[in-house]
Each structure stands twice: as C-alpha cells, then as structure tokens.
Design a protein around this motif. Sequence first.
Motif, PDB file in Angstrom:
ATOM      1  N   SER A 221     155.928  22.048  62.427  1.00 56.44           N
ATOM      2  CA  SER A 221     156.170  21.632  60.936  1.00 56.44           C
ATOM      3  C   SER A 221     154.930  21.521  59.988  1.00 56.44           C
ATOM      4  CB  SER A 221     156.780  20.345  60.878  1.00 56.44           C
ATOM      5  OG  SER A 221     158.253  20.533  61.305  1.00 56.44           O
ATOM      6  N   LEU A 222     153.872  21.114  60.723  1.00 57.35           N
ATOM      7  CA  LEU A 222     152.557  21.081  60.085  1.00 57.35           C
ATOM      8  C   LEU A 222     152.010  22.381  59.797  1.00 57.35           C
ATOM      9  CD1 LEU A 222     150.826  18.099  62.186  1.00 57.35           C
ATOM     10  CD2 LEU A 222     151.603  17.999  59.642  1.00 57.35           C
ATOM     11  N   GLY A 223     152.262  23.085  60.637  1.00 57.00           N
ATOM     12  CA  GLY A 223     151.807  24.730  60.346  1.00 57.00           C
ATOM     13  C   GLY A 223     152.581  25.749  59.600  1.00 57.00           C
ATOM     14  N   ASN A 224     153.916  25.440  59.995  1.00 58.19           N
ATOM     15  CA  ASN A 224     154.748  26.460  58.976  1.00 58.19           C
ATOM     16  C   ASN A 224     155.476  25.585  58.007  1.00 58.19           C
ATOM     17  OD1 ASN A 224     156.511  28.928  58.724  1.00 58.19           O
ATOM     18  ND2 ASN A 224     158.011  27.575  59.027  1.00 58.19           N
ATOM     19  N   SER A 225     156.024  24.553  58.173  1.00 64.12           N
ATOM     20  CA  SER A 225     156.657  23.831  56.811  1.00 64.12           C
ATOM     21  C   SER A 225     155.973  23.200  55.895  1.00 64.12           C
ATOM     22  CB  SER A 225     157.511  22.858  57.724  1.00 64.12           C
ATOM     23  OG  SER A 225     158.526  23.277  58.503  1.00 64.12           O
ATOM     24  N   VAL A 226     154.650  22.968  56.395  1.00 64.57           N
ATOM     25  CA  VAL A 226     153.583  22.308  55.325  1.00 64.57           C
ATOM     26  C   VAL A 226     152.595  23.363  54.799  1.00 64.57           C
ATOM     27  CG1 VAL A 226     152.350  20.200  54.898  1.00 64.57           C
ATOM     28  CG2 VAL A 226     154.342  20.134  56.227  1.00 64.57           C
ATOM     29  N   LEU A 227     151.840  23.568  55.679  1.00 64.20           N
ATOM     30  CA  LEU A 227     150.426  24.457  55.211  1.00 64.20           C
ATOM     31  C   LEU A 227     151.037  25.874  54.897  1.00 64.20           C
ATOM     32  CD1 LEU A 227     148.063  23.307  58.132  1.00 64.20           C
ATOM     33  CD2 LEU A 227     147.971  22.534  55.939  1.00 64.20           C
ATOM     34  N   ALA A 228     151.652  26.583  55.600  1.00 61.62           N
ATOM     35  CA  ALA A 228     152.222  27.907  55.298  1.00 61.62           C
ATOM     36  C   ALA A 228     153.034  27.742  54.279  1.00 61.62           C
ATOM     37  CB  ALA A 228     152.817  28.463  56.182  1.00 61.62           C
ATOM     38  N   THR A 229     153.678  26.801  53.864  1.00 63.18           N
ATOM     39  CA  THR A 229     154.779  26.880  52.752  1.00 63.18           C
ATOM     40  C   THR A 229     153.852  26.505  51.436  1.00 63.18           C
ATOM     41  OG1 THR A 229     156.535  25.744  53.950  1.00 63.18           O
ATOM     42  CG2 THR A 229     156.429  25.380  51.362  1.00 63.18           C
ATOM     43  N   ARG A 230     152.709  25.714  51.491  1.00 59.33           N
ATOM     44  CA  ARG A 230     151.863  25.718  50.389  1.00 59.33           C
ATOM     45  C   ARG A 230     151.255  26.972  49.851  1.00 59.33           C
ATOM     46  NH1 ARG A 230     146.452  22.088  50.022  1.00 59.33           N
ATOM     47  NH2 ARG A 230     145.860  23.570  51.645  1.00 59.33           N
ATOM     48  N   GLN A 231     150.865  27.456  51.085  1.00 61.43           N
ATOM     49  CA  GLN A 231     149.963  28.881  50.939  1.00 61.43           C
ATOM     50  C   GLN A 231     151.003  29.949  50.345  1.00 61.43           C
ATOM     51  OE1 GLN A 231     146.744  29.552  51.365  1.00 61.43           O
ATOM     52  NE2 GLN A 231     147.654  31.391  50.314  1.00 61.43           N
ATOM     53  N   ILE A 232     152.145  30.181  50.715  1.00 65.47           N
ATOM     54  CA  ILE A 232     153.264  31.329  50.246  1.00 65.47           C
ATOM     55  C   ILE A 232     153.580  31.010  48.815  1.00 65.47           C
ATOM     56  CG2 ILE A 232     155.328  30.380  51.019  1.00 65.47           C
ATOM     57  CD1 ILE A 232     156.031  33.226  51.867  1.00 65.47           C
ATOM     58  N   THR A 233     153.780  29.561  48.396  1.00 64.13           N
ATOM     59  CA  THR A 233     153.904  29.395  46.969  1.00 64.13           C
ATOM     60  C   THR A 233     152.912  29.979  46.182  1.00 64.13           C
ATOM     61  OG1 THR A 233     153.503  27.126  47.376  1.00 64.13           O
ATOM     62  CG2 THR A 233     155.844  27.457  47.581  1.00 64.13           C
ATOM     63  N   ALA A 234     151.606  29.549  46.608  1.00 70.46           N
ATOM     64  CA  ALA A 234     150.583  30.017  45.788  1.00 70.46           C
ATOM     65  C   ALA A 234     150.472  31.506  45.964  1.00 70.46           C
ATOM     66  CB  ALA A 234     149.217  29.612  46.410  1.00 70.46           C
ATOM     67  N   ASP A 235     150.799  32.252  46.661  1.00 67.82           N
ATOM     68  CA  ASP A 235     150.801  33.678  46.770  1.00 67.82           C
ATOM     69  C   ASP A 235     151.800  34.208  46.050  1.00 67.82           C
ATOM     70  OD1 ASP A 235     148.820  33.673  48.816  1.00 67.82           O
ATOM     71  OD2 ASP A 235     150.432  33.669  50.543  1.00 67.82           O
ATOM     72  N   LEU A 236     153.097  33.735  46.078  1.00 69.83           N
ATOM     73  CA  LEU A 236     154.207  34.440  45.323  1.00 69.83           C
ATOM     74  C   LEU A 236     154.482  33.785  43.865  1.00 69.83           C
ATOM     75  CD1 LEU A 236     156.997  34.330  48.067  1.00 69.83           C
ATOM     76  CD2 LEU A 236     155.372  36.048  47.326  1.00 69.83           C
ATOM     77  N   PHE A 237     153.837  32.851  43.756  1.00 73.18           N
ATOM     78  CA  PHE A 237     153.928  32.173  42.149  1.00 73.18           C
ATOM     79  C   PHE A 237     152.701  31.585  41.843  1.00 73.18           C
ATOM     80  CE2 PHE A 237     157.946  31.387  44.521  1.00 73.18           C
ATOM     81  CZ  PHE A 237     158.819  32.068  43.425  1.00 73.18           C
ATOM     82  N   PRO A 238     151.345  32.379  41.686  1.00 70.78           N
ATOM     83  CA  PRO A 238     150.249  32.030  41.173  1.00 70.78           C
ATOM     84  C   PRO A 238     150.056  31.563  39.714  1.00 70.78           C
ATOM     85  CG  PRO A 238     150.296  34.615  41.351  1.00 70.78           C
ATOM     86  CD  PRO A 238     151.664  34.188  41.941  1.00 70.78           C
TER      87      PRO A 238
END
Length: 380
Positions: A221-238
């Motif tokens: 969860s720390l890797g995919n549900s939290v860190l990666a989720t924050r990153q992909i929201t920045a990627d897709l909704f800059p």
Amino acid sequence: MPSAAGTIRFDRNELSGAFGDLGTSLPLIVGMIAAAHMDATGVLVAYGILQVATGLVYRMPMPVQPLKAVAAIVIAQQISVDVIIGGGMAIGLLMLLLVMTGALDWLGRVVPKVVVRGIQVGLAIQLGRIAVANYIPSGGTSGYVLAGAALLVTVALIGNRRLPPAPIIIAAGAVYAVTVGGAGASVLGAAGVHVPTLHVPEASAIWQGFLLLSLAQIPLSLGNSVLATRQITADLFPARPPLTLRKIGLTYAVMNLFAPWFGGIPVCHGSGGIAGHYAFGARTGGSVIIMGSLMLVAGLLFGGSIGELAQFFPPPVLGVLLLVESVSLFSLARDVANDARSFALVGFIGLIAASLPYGYVVALLLGTVLARSGARVAAR
C-alpha cells in the motif's frame, strides 16, 4: 479536454471511464466473497458508498480498490469473515498512525521518483501477465474472438471523446454472456431488496487481522496506493493542486475504519485504477461516483446473486480492460527513457516488484538504497 479542478461530470466519457478498473476489482471482490462466505450485500454497499464518497472528496477519477495482498491471502487460505473485518480495522489504524506521526510524509521525502516509477512498472507487468495468461484465454476460441474484437474496438476508439470504447465492449461482453454463457435467468430470479447487517469488530479479530493481513499489505500500500497514487495524479492532472500524502493516507485509513462495520472488505486507492479510469475517458470524480452507484444498486438489489451477476462481465473482456490499464502504467515511465541508468533501474525495480515474494516491499527498500547511493556517486 481536461476538466477544471473541482468539476464533476456525468457524461459518456465518465461512464466509459467508470469501467476502466473493473478488470482488477471485480474478480477480487467476487473471489473474496466466495472464499470467505462474506455477505455480498454488505461488501457491495460499503464498497459503493466509499466509491461515491471518494469521487466527491477528490473530484477526479480516484477509485477504491480491494487490497490485493489481503485478497490473495483470503482467497488462498479462506480466512474467516471476522478476521477479514478485524484486518480492515487494523490496516486503517496502522495507516492512521503513519499519517498522524508524520512517518508517511517522511517516506515521501526519502523514496525517489525513479522507485515510484519502478513500482508502477511492476504493477503493469503483473496486470499484463494476468490479462494475457489468465483472463483472455479463459473462454477458449469464442473468448479469444471476444477479446480480439474488444481490443480492436479499444484501439480504434481509445481517446475518442465522442465515442469512448468501454460501454461498447461492456455491452458486447454482456451479450456474449447471455448468448454463449447462459447468464441472466438466475440473476433475475434472485433479485430483491437486501440490507447489510451491522458488524462489530472484536479486539481478538483485529489482532489476528493485524498479524495475518496488515503486515503483508501495508508495504504494498505504501508503494502503490500512496506514493504511486500521488505521482500518477500529478502526471495526469498537472493543472490541479498536487495531492498530499497526508490526504491520500487519511482517506485510505478512514475507508478501512468505515468498511468493517458493514462487513466490507479492506480497500485502498491505487495508481493502476486511476490509469484505467483515465485511459477509458474519465477526467472527473463522476466516473467513480457512477461505479459506486452501480455497486450500491447491485448490493441492495442483487446481493444474493453476485456470482451470477459477475457472469455479465466475461473474463476476456476484463482481460482487455486490464491490458489497457497495464499499458497506461507502462507509459508513465517514458519520462525516464532518455536517462539510461534511471530507465534500467526502473526496469529492475519493476521486475523485483512483479516477481519476488513480498516484491513490493523489497523493491521499495532495495530500489531506494540503489537510487540514493547512485545519486551520491553521480554527485561526486
């Protein structure tokens, strides 16, 4: 066009995007209900409420997903309902502790972006492998034909705002399920009003759930549900204000402190789910609210026939949805493609995450050490 921050839409693209994560979520939900003999009404109602709430809170396609490590353990070991409920409560409490102590923010500062990209690639590998090896071949020749047609429609229409692909392939799958699979009559026969019952988590079940479920799940969860989720929201909704780890961790915790009272399954956010919703057209929280509403209706009216209801979504179609989700995650690594060392490290971390037991925690720890030591060497 991208949606303005705060807007929620309910149009054909949000409807299409609503099904973008179904290939990941539906099999795990049905599998857990069957393995642990859970009350499908409680599971679906809690899941639906959380989807709707998440869409309203984030106002972007931030879906709710079953916890993958928990689902794997429950399905393989047939964990009891009490322990599943206790495990959800333990996971919520543990994440809340990480948020309140600042440990989650510290983790965000320590883990480099290249490690997050590797975790996303690892998830993409897993989803693609499941789609190609398990889902698409499951229907034999007719299943291959269905998957091939669905893939052609998806490739032809992906990104088309006037005619998004998901409703077409979902409808084709339902027709296939009725004509080839014989689905339909048993679902209608079981229709009726179903109401979830109250579940009170016991201290002993919370402790067992902590030992059996949360210790295996939290690293993922720390890797995919939290860190990666924050990153992909920045990627897709800059253009939108960046999400904080604290907010993501807090909603993760609250969801798992809420669901057990309905007899619901432990849940999370996830970068793969966002990628799937976005790939099929979603740009606002409308897609998540639509899916949550469908889950609510399914639980309240068809809670007694969830297995039969799932037959309307044939595995070959779910496999195509998974494949698109996988490709969307792979594509996020393009920002490191021009740096040979970073690109190689992303691939290495991804293979570890996808292949080893407890691969995500190993990838998170080893990848961080390698990335930070490499950065120090390069700086000399």
